[in-house]
Write an enzyme that holds these catalytic residues in place. Structure first.
Site, mmCIF file in Angstrom:
data_model
loop_
_atom_site.group_PDB
_atom_site.id
_atom_site.type_symbol
_atom_site.label_atom_id
_atom_site.label_comp_id
_atom_site.label_asym_id
_atom_site.label_seq_id
_atom_site.Cartn_x
_atom_site.Cartn_y
_atom_site.Cartn_z
ATOM 1 N N HIS A 1 2.487 3.083 -3.163
ATOM 2 C CA HIS A 1 1.691 3.797 -4.170
ATOM 3 C C HIS A 1 2.061 5.261 -4.244
ATOM 4 O O HIS A 1 2.133 5.856 -5.321
ATOM 5 C CB HIS A 1 0.196 3.719 -3.813
ATOM 6 C CG HIS A 1 -0.494 2.569 -4.470
ATOM 7 N ND1 HIS A 1 -0.618 2.473 -5.826
ATOM 8 C CD2 HIS A 1 -1.090 1.470 -3.954
ATOM 9 C CE1 HIS A 1 -1.276 1.355 -6.123
ATOM 10 N NE2 HIS A 1 -1.566 0.722 -5.005
ATOM 11 N N GLN B 1 0.833 -1.198 0.000
ATOM 12 C CA GLN B 1 0.000 0.000 0.000
ATOM 13 C C GLN B 1 0.871 1.253 0.000
ATOM 14 O O GLN B 1 0.633 2.198 -0.762
ATOM 15 C CB GLN B 1 -0.888 -0.015 1.246
ATOM 16 C CG GLN B 1 -1.925 1.072 1.260
ATOM 17 C CD GLN B 1 -2.848 0.964 0.072
ATOM 18 O OE1 GLN B 1 -3.297 -0.120 -0.277
ATOM 19 N NE2 GLN B 1 -3.096 2.074 -0.591
ATOM 20 N N GLU C 1 -10.537 1.865 2.659
ATOM 21 C CA GLU C 1 -10.705 1.464 1.253
ATOM 22 C C GLU C 1 -10.475 -0.044 1.131
ATOM 23 O O GLU C 1 -11.281 -0.756 0.544
ATOM 24 C CB GLU C 1 -9.694 2.236 0.401
ATOM 25 C CG GLU C 1 -9.772 1.928 -1.077
ATOM 26 C CD GLU C 1 -8.598 2.526 -1.842
ATOM 27 O OE1 GLU C 1 -7.623 2.977 -1.208
ATOM 28 O OE2 GLU C 1 -8.655 2.511 -3.094
ATOM 29 N N HIS C 2 -9.348 -0.512 1.670
ATOM 30 C CA HIS C 2 -9.006 -1.943 1.661
ATOM 31 C C HIS C 2 -8.912 -2.429 3.098
ATOM 32 O O HIS C 2 -8.222 -1.806 3.913
ATOM 33 C CB HIS C 2 -7.640 -2.181 1.007
ATOM 34 C CG HIS C 2 -7.502 -1.587 -0.352
ATOM 35 N ND1 HIS C 2 -6.825 -0.407 -0.588
ATOM 36 C CD2 HIS C 2 -7.929 -2.009 -1.567
ATOM 37 C CE1 HIS C 2 -6.847 -0.126 -1.887
ATOM 38 N NE2 HIS C 2 -7.521 -1.075 -2.512
ATOM 39 N N ASP D 1 -6.062 -6.301 -6.454
ATOM 40 C CA ASP D 1 -5.653 -5.202 -7.340
ATOM 41 C C ASP D 1 -5.574 -5.655 -8.795
ATOM 42 O O ASP D 1 -5.751 -4.848 -9.705
ATOM 43 C CB ASP D 1 -4.260 -4.678 -6.934
ATOM 44 C CG ASP D 1 -4.308 -3.859 -5.654
ATOM 45 O OD1 ASP D 1 -5.401 -3.391 -5.291
ATOM 46 O OD2 ASP D 1 -3.248 -3.701 -5.021
ATOM 47 N N HIS E 1 -51.336 20.996 -10.785
ATOM 48 C CA HIS E 1 -51.130 19.571 -10.531
ATOM 49 C C HIS E 1 -52.483 18.918 -10.239
ATOM 50 O O HIS E 1 -52.834 17.892 -10.826
ATOM 51 C CB HIS E 1 -50.199 19.364 -9.329
ATOM 52 C CG HIS E 1 -48.751 19.482 -9.646
ATOM 53 N ND1 HIS E 1 -48.174 20.627 -10.127
ATOM 54 C CD2 HIS E 1 -47.729 18.581 -9.550
ATOM 55 C CE1 HIS E 1 -46.879 20.431 -10.296
ATOM 56 N NE2 HIS E 1 -46.578 19.195 -9.957
#
Lengths: 430, 430
Positions: free
Chosen positions: B262, B259, B327-328, B361, B420
């Site tokens: 990145h 991770q 996220e993960h 991934d 209406h």
């Protein structure tokens, strides 16, 4: 006078394209003012809400309280017209029944490689619902926003509604009670959006904010997007009626005007293959306008943005309709279903002469929060999924890791992400 | 040094809250520059793309052409490493098979009142896919964005990718070919987003734009939102590993570093109930860092944003994990499924020690475009529904209109929307 177009005219294509490009929204640049208001609420919390509400809504929340008490809601419900409350309850039952069918299924499966994949839907924990005050305070809108949230399982639904001069609409409170809204706060504008996104001493923060509002509310929602989720930013509403010559021009005119009375920026369009019907509807609109309480608004909308498009054949309708991608599409033709099948972009389709859009606005059961301004090309009406989110599940055992690992290692290395490759290789003793 | 927290410490609650509030994104204010670029592309079309690409990417699109030809893609595929192309094809097959299961069902039903309700899912007609250039050009990302669009039935998928100094990544082109991308343009930045949203002489406009990008691309997507749909604006990526004392510290360290490599703003977090494992992982991270090609990036991310949280018991994990809404999320414990069942907010969960995130991934089959920066509280990973939209269908006959009409009339009148009410009443001769 509304625009009149005819597909047989040599300049139709150019004029239709120009018509699609018509701007109906007055874009007010309020971003700077909104950023200041949001910063103030973040810094001072309740004190900022009290000051801003005094300034914008002429109401003293320090004295009245920011939160609307259960006793106040009880009193509002008791004071509301019983027949209207009954109509709201009827609408609520139908809306709830329809949205309960939208609950998605979670699921897991094992694929041929033995890998287990799946997904799980869970509700958003806490949602804020913005409700406009004043003339645009619509109890039906409270139902349409609150019901899908509650059906999704949202645990905490907090409603904000401005109270100009201290006044709240009792039917809005009655709708909130019916729909199961958990908390009601008498605050509006960008300050209410900021309070929902960041929290104050009185209002706990939420994870998502939905509901319509003015330019300040829309700008505030854009501003806090990312910190919280938001729904779409709605533009002015529109209807397209596709009708053949056998239809009643008075019914069509009534539907065009029901759209036009919303807002001077609303848009009503008729497409028909019958020139006589086109003329009859134009005449009926003028005649009915005189009878309407909101004739100034409806008349301005019809004159400025209304349109009647005459077709050589109904065969032309689906392609033209898809370019408009109308929020509301009424199909009133002999074989309405054949046309329905050929439409690709529309927020909602009302099928047949006995389904005026107003039925869908209130009691049909489907949602009346729909994509405006051609956004039905890429977005959907409000539904239960808007209040849920999806978690992906993935599970490998040693055997699956051996089968899939080498490709993951190859791709990690090809992308220059050595640690990605290594996290797989280390488990395979590679 | 990463942050070390212990739930037994008296100041844990305050420190964990502060940790959640850590800003990882450098917010560049590029909105003004982006507005200028978008206005230029709207005004001058291709000529603006050519000028801007000369300036930002040092490439002459007037000579090379804005569109990448099929022959160029053929040549790139032929020149790419065959083993990597094979791994991409393997990944593509798995991703496609998984996403095909996400196709939603349309449906209609008749309720007890005889009202017909339904909804219909249709694909977005045309989608733009932004792919970053340079070091962040990831072929796996092309697959993850393009496959759900194609599975949804998107007819026209147009990819834009900058070609700094004229260079394109051949594997990105190979992935585009595999995934069925219909058009590829060598243009990037805000100018590419503007071209997709508004169209130029060469690039026809799309209805939705997806894909990651730098601050300019993100600002441009925000700017054109409404004219077109956009996916979420992704922040820096994060992983949370929940592990018990029986786990291999080297495997966990490898996952944390996968991770961290990145981006210096990425975040890797370990939660464990075993203090000895916490220490062993911290030590293993330092040891493995030395072996990594991207050790500078991974080391900076780990030192600045990494965290190890020691728990008194794994019972504490779900509530803390849900506040992070990672996220993960990797769960490596003896009874991983019991923990999985208790998690409510996560983009993706990787279950068990043999499911490193890198598998997801690349080749697991599920999507790697997932909600970052706590947005899993209110949003979902990319999926087929993101490329479709839902049209509501409503159909009443005369009998249903008589049954539902009075409530619609009552609500229209209560809301002050006389037209209406009238559009229903006129059909009932009321």
């Amino acid at each position: 006078m509304p625009l009149r177009l005819d597909t047989s005219s040599p300049d139709f294509a150019a004029r239709f394209t120009a018509f699609l490009g018509t701007k109906r929204e007055v874009s007010q640049d309020v971003a700077d003012a909104v950023a200041g208001i949001i910063a103030d609420v973040r810094a001072r919390g309740d004190a900022a809400l009290i000051d801003l509400s005094r300034r914008f809504d002429r109401v003293d929340l320090g004295a009245l309280g920011i939160r609307v008490s259960e006793a106040e809601i009880d009193a509002a419900v008791a004071a509301a017209d019983p027949a209207t409350v009954q109509a709201l309850a009827f609408a609520h039952g139908r809306i709830r029944a329809h949205h309960e069918r939208q609950l998605p299924a979670s699921g897991r499966y094992v694929d041929a490689a033995g890998v287990e994949l799946g997904h799980r839907w869970t509700p958003v924990d806490a949602v804020g619902l913005y409700v406009p005050g004043g003339t645009a305070a619509y109890p039906s809108s409270v139902l349409m926003n609150a019901v899908p949230a509650k059906v999704a399982g949202v645990g905490r639904l907090a409603m904000v509604v401005p109270a100009p001069d201290g006044v709240l609409n009792p039917l809005v409170l009655a709708a909130a009670r019916l729909a199961g809204v958990d908390e009601v706060y008498r605050v509006g504008g960008a300050q209410a959006v900021a309070a929902l996104a960041y929290g104050t001493q009185t209002i706990a923060p939420v994870a998502k904010i939905v509901g319509p509002g003015n330019a300040y509310v829309a700008a505030a929602k854009r501003h806090v997007f990312g910190t919280v989720g938001i729904d779409m930013v709605a533009g002015p509403s529109e209807v397209l009626v596709i009708a053949d010559g056998a239809q009643n021009p008075d019914w069509i005119a009534a539907d065009l005007l029901a759209q036009a009375e919303h807002d001077t920026a609303a848009q009503s369009i008729l497409m028909t293959d019958d020139a006589a019907l086109a003329d009859a509807v134009a005449e009926a609109v003028e005649r009915q306008l005189a009878l309407l309480p909101r004739r100034d608004i409806a008349g301005a909308s019809w004159a400025e943005f209304g349109a009647i498009i005459t077709l050589a054949s109904l065969e032309e309708a689906p392609a033209l309709s898809d370019r408009i991608a109308p929020e509301h599409l009424e199909i009133m033709t002999a074989d309405a279903e054949a046309l329905v099948a050929r439409i690709r972009h529309a927020g909602a389709i009302f099928i047949g002469a006995h389904t005026p859009e107003a039925i869908g606005d209130y009691v049909g059961g489907s949602n009346h929060v729909l994509p405006t301004a051609r956004s039905a090309r890429f977005s959907s009406g409000l539904n239960v999924l808007d209040f849920m989110k999806r978690t992906t599940l993935l599970k490998c055992g040693p055997e699956q890791l051996r089968a899939l690992g080498p490709a993951a290692i190859a791709l990690g290395e090809a992308e220059g992400l050595g640690a990605h490759a290594r996290s797989v290789a280390i488990r395979l003793n590679l």
